[in-house]
Design a protein around this motif. Structure first.
Motif, PDB file in Angstrom:
ATOM      1  N   VAL A 132      84.538  34.771  58.278  1.00 41.47           N
ATOM      2  CA  VAL A 132      84.673  33.324  58.182  1.00 41.47           C
ATOM      3  C   VAL A 132      83.770  32.669  59.219  1.00 41.47           C
ATOM      4  O   VAL A 132      83.433  33.268  60.249  1.00 41.47           O
ATOM      5  N   LEU A 133      83.394  31.434  58.939  1.00 38.72           N
ATOM      6  CA  LEU A 133      82.486  30.658  59.789  1.00 38.72           C
ATOM      7  C   LEU A 133      83.212  29.400  60.221  1.00 38.72           C
ATOM      8  O   LEU A 133      83.720  28.653  59.385  1.00 38.72           O
ATOM      9  N   LEU A 134      83.236  29.146  61.539  1.00 38.44           N
ATOM     10  CA  LEU A 134      83.999  28.007  62.037  1.00 38.44           C
ATOM     11  C   LEU A 134      83.209  27.197  63.053  1.00 38.44           C
ATOM     12  O   LEU A 134      82.811  27.714  64.101  1.00 38.44           O
ATOM     13  N   ALA A 135      83.006  25.926  62.728  1.00 40.82           N
ATOM     14  CA  ALA A 135      82.451  24.945  63.660  1.00 40.82           C
ATOM     15  C   ALA A 135      83.599  24.082  64.196  1.00 40.82           C
ATOM     16  O   ALA A 135      84.587  23.850  63.488  1.00 40.82           O
ATOM     17  N   ASP A 185      77.776  27.042  66.188  1.00 34.17           N
ATOM     18  CA  ASP A 185      77.314  26.100  67.207  1.00 34.17           C
ATOM     19  C   ASP A 185      76.307  25.167  66.541  1.00 34.17           C
ATOM     20  O   ASP A 185      75.149  25.526  66.336  1.00 34.17           O
ATOM     21  N   ASN A 186      76.756  23.952  66.192  1.00 32.45           N
ATOM     22  CA  ASN A 186      75.936  23.017  65.420  1.00 32.45           C
ATOM     23  C   ASN A 186      76.086  21.615  65.996  1.00 32.45           C
ATOM     24  O   ASN A 186      76.703  20.732  65.386  1.00 32.45           O
ATOM     25  N   LYS A 214      76.495  31.788  65.923  1.00 29.44           N
ATOM     26  CA  LYS A 214      75.386  31.156  65.206  1.00 29.44           C
ATOM     27  C   LYS A 214      74.911  29.969  66.027  1.00 29.44           C
ATOM     28  O   LYS A 214      75.651  29.000  66.218  1.00 29.44           O
ATOM     29  N   ILE A 215      73.674  30.041  66.529  1.00 33.12           N
ATOM     30  CA  ILE A 215      73.169  28.991  67.410  1.00 33.12           C
ATOM     31  C   ILE A 215      72.033  28.220  66.740  1.00 33.12           C
ATOM     32  O   ILE A 215      71.409  28.711  65.797  1.00 33.12           O
ATOM     33  N   VAL A 269      79.135  41.719  69.709  1.00 34.67           N
ATOM     34  CA  VAL A 269      79.114  40.375  69.124  1.00 34.67           C
ATOM     35  C   VAL A 269      77.665  40.020  68.820  1.00 34.67           C
ATOM     36  O   VAL A 269      76.821  39.978  69.715  1.00 34.67           O
ATOM     37  N   ALA A 270      77.377  39.773  67.551  1.00 29.07           N
ATOM     38  CA  ALA A 270      76.002  39.502  67.122  1.00 29.07           C
ATOM     39  C   ALA A 270      75.594  38.080  67.472  1.00 29.07           C
ATOM     40  O   ALA A 270      76.434  37.183  67.577  1.00 29.07           O
ATOM     41  N   LEU A 271      74.295  37.894  67.632  1.00 31.47           N
ATOM     42  CA  LEU A 271      73.733  36.582  67.943  1.00 31.47           C
ATOM     43  C   LEU A 271      72.721  36.235  66.861  1.00 31.47           C
ATOM     44  O   LEU A 271      71.725  36.946  66.667  1.00 31.47           O
ATOM     45  N   GLY A 272      72.977  35.147  66.140  1.00 35.60           N
ATOM     46  CA  GLY A 272      72.098  34.752  65.054  1.00 35.60           C
ATOM     47  C   GLY A 272      71.565  33.353  65.240  1.00 35.60           C
ATOM     48  O   GLY A 272      72.196  32.518  65.890  1.00 35.60           O
TER      49      GLY A 272
END
Length: 295
Positions: A98-101, A132-133, A159-160, A183-186
């Protein structure tokens, strides 16, 4: 699943609802192209404009149409209780992540954002990607806060925003030093993605990858193989699209591009969003034609 190219498709929507047939077709195209993962209901997917029921239905369609490709589902919402409900729906749909902003109307504090991720990760059985948006949420993560959140259970990636190439290596190294191992950094920001990948980012979260997966896979694979010059060259071929992204917004450009390719109908954006004016549409068509893109 947090490697390579994560492609984010448009969710074609009008005032009667989601065009499920067109959405399925967009996801199937990504699966056929062999993207590494699919990000459904991200910003390009218009998640903030959809009801819980629409989002649940779209999540199920995406997972089914992906044919085994991992699917990450956006779960951002104003209230934590709504985020938790959306997370449950995404997991029930078979999401791989899941993706959370930190979506909010009131300006959030660092402790409130940490509390959001603490509450949500405690209820998850799949990995979470921190979104991170700041351009959308108006919240700016510090590296320290990223580190605190990344140490929570079930956080799998961050996600940056895009980083200019001359600062990418330093920025990625600094943030990575705050993240736990594993922890991946994209990176996002399509026009800057080649520089981020060349600087060591684990993956590219791509807007245009949701529509032009082959072109974006070529950039991603070149960077992964250590051919930095080739990755930059391929990205520079797409400069007319990047310029349009900056001037008109990536969502509107992607919408117009999908229309030009005959993949979605018109309108396909939820009101009050509007499609591009005629002159900008002609520029989008010319950019696609120059790349030799066909549906």
């Amino acid at each position: 699943m947090f490697t390579g190219l994560s492609a984010f498709p448009l969710t074609p929507t009008d005032e009667t609802g989601i065009d499920e047939r067109a959405f399925r077709k967009l996801v199937e195209r990504l699966a056929a192209a062999g993207v590494d993962s699919i990000g459904a209901l991200g910003s390009t997917g218009g998640y903030a404009y959809l009801t819980r029921e629409q989002r649940s239905r779209a999540a199920r369609i995406a997972v089914d149409a992906a044919g085994g490709i991992p699917v990450m589902i956006g779960i951002g919402a104003l209230r934590t209780s709504d985020v938790l409900a959306l997370a449950e729906d995404a997991q029930n749909a078979g999401a791989s992540a899941v993706l959370l902003a930190p979506v909010s109307y009131q300006q959030l504090t660092d402790d409130e954002v940490f509390g959001l991720y603490e509450d949500v990760t405690a209820q998850l059985s799949v990995p979470l990607c921190v979104y991170d948006n700041p351009g959308t949420t108006h919240f700016h993560f510090s590296d320290e806060l990223h580190g605190r959140i990344a140490a929570l259970p079930n956080v799998g990636a961050v996600k940056i925003p895009g980083i200019p190439a001359d600062r990418a290596a330093t920025r990625i190294a600094a943030l990575r030093s705050q993240l736990p191992d594993g922890v991946a950094l994209g990176v996002s920001g399509d026009q800057l993605a080649a520089g981020g990948l060349n600087a060591g980012a684990d993956l590219w979260f791509s807007v245009i990858g949701g529509l032009l997966p082959e072109e974006c896979l070529a950039i991603t694979r070149a960077a992964a193989q250590g051919d930095a010059a080739r990755a930059v060259e391929l990205s520079e071929r797409m400069e007319p699209l990047w310029e349009l992204f900056g001037r008109c917004g990536s969502l509107r450009v992607t919408s117009a591009a999908a229309e030009h390719l005959g993949l979605v109908g018109t309108p396909n954006l939820p009101r009050p969003l509007r499609g591009l004016p005629a002159e900008a549409r002609r520029e989008v068509a010319a950019a696609l034609d120059a790349l030799g893109v066909r549906a």
